[in-house]
Design a protein around this motif. Sequence first.
Motif: not given
Length: 430
Positions: A142-146
């Motif tokens: 996963a690339r973003t915190l979201g």
Amino acid sequence: MQSVRRVAVIGGNRIPFARSNSRYAHASNADMLGAALDGLVARFGLAGQRVGEVVAGAVLKHSRDFNLTREVVLGSRLDPHTPAYDIQQACGTGLEAAILVANKIALGQIEVGIAGGVDTTSDAPLAVNEDLRRTLIQLNSARTLGERLKVAAKLRPLQPFKPEIPRNAEPRTGLSMGDHAAKTALRWNVDRQAQDELALRSHQRLAAAYEKGFFDDLMTPYLGLTRDQNLRPDTSLEKLGSLKPVFGTKGPDAAQATMTAGNSSPLTDGASTVLLASEEWAREHHLPVLAWFSWSETAAVDFVHGDEGLLMAPAYAVPRMLARAGLTLQDFDYYEIHEAFASQVLATLAAWESPEFCKERLGLDAPLGSIDREKLNVNGSSLAAGHPFAATGGRIVATLAKLLDQKGSGRGLISICAAGGQGVTAILER
Ligand SMILES: CC(=O)SCCNC(=O)CCNC(=O)[C@H](O)C(C)(C)COP(=O)(O)OP(=O)(O)OC[C@H]1O[C@@H](n2cnc3c(N)ncnc32)[C@H](O)[C@@H]1OP(=O)(O)O
């Protein structure tokens, strides 16, 4: 084309075998194989040398060990230009590794090679379950915190964390090796007394071999152990006879169960290595030849659809090898039959003595016959030494080669049963 050359067994080195979750509880496969290899390198002056190939394996290994043997070579004193790779053929791994190395030497593709094997049930590769594994992989990418929070939300407490523990069982039947062997013991009427006697002899003979110093140049002490930890020199028929059956204890035949912790090989941690070479290499390096690695044969049985016992494949491999070598079962000075279970050794011997089995299953006019039991596992075997699956082949090759060297001439048979209905066998000569 290069003609086939003789293959020399120069020697072996192993670490003492430890009971599961005991002395080597914190050692990894790489640690143990590394220790066995270091001892071999030191014993035969191989430091800094480029060996043709190192072939080894483990039955149970972590995903981080995907290149186990090469990693162990890189951590050793061998020339780092030494190629290495892993193989896995269940309990036949160590012997199959030796066969692969021997074949390359015989064909002139390499001059010298090392075969080995290691296993630990203490540091078994416990895996997380499928759902958790996939979620963790997604979380990692996963690339973003979201995105991470979205994936993490899938992790519900407790249930998904249930681990998948490796079981010593056949995937296609769900039965353990021991429960399979218990069925074979019934089929061949192997009685409890005979199993306990075989186990007792294994301990007595291994203890006597240690007393004679037989293993002094075959073993490197490790983590405080100088002898196989499972060895019980003080065991007796009375003690063995008092143990409760642990395999074949469910179902209609439960009352006839005979296999105990005493007449079954224990769960074990350990590693072994063997040095093989061409005659020329041995001469150039002034190393004496213990024995010649002359024949091998591997067989498999259909224990899933057929009625053959899971561990009975050596009963087929050996006669095929004898036919190719032009030998009879009696033409041997030593028989090294891996003691997965005492009942398994006895069932295999009974099959070779049986006119029906030899005619119907092997297509022979006469049974292979019986062997002189005094020549069987003369320095003990897996019941006493223990059985770190992939390390057993190396233990046996080195032991038999030394026995033949001490005798000065003769022939020895190796027979190893393996999970998946397989059997790996070989002949050493001197
Ligand atoms: C192809 C192949 O090779 S297939 C084979 C693959 N390997 C296997 O399947 C492994 C099979 N073995 C096992 O699963 C386990 O070792 C078992 C189930 C047999 C035994 O496990 P455990 O119960 O943990 O064994 P443990 O060592 O505690 O022995 C049980 C008892 O027997 C006793 N015992 C074991 N061996 C002996 C002996 N030779 N003499 C006297 N007592 C003995 C122990 O002291 C212990 O007694 P205690 O309960 O009073 O302490």
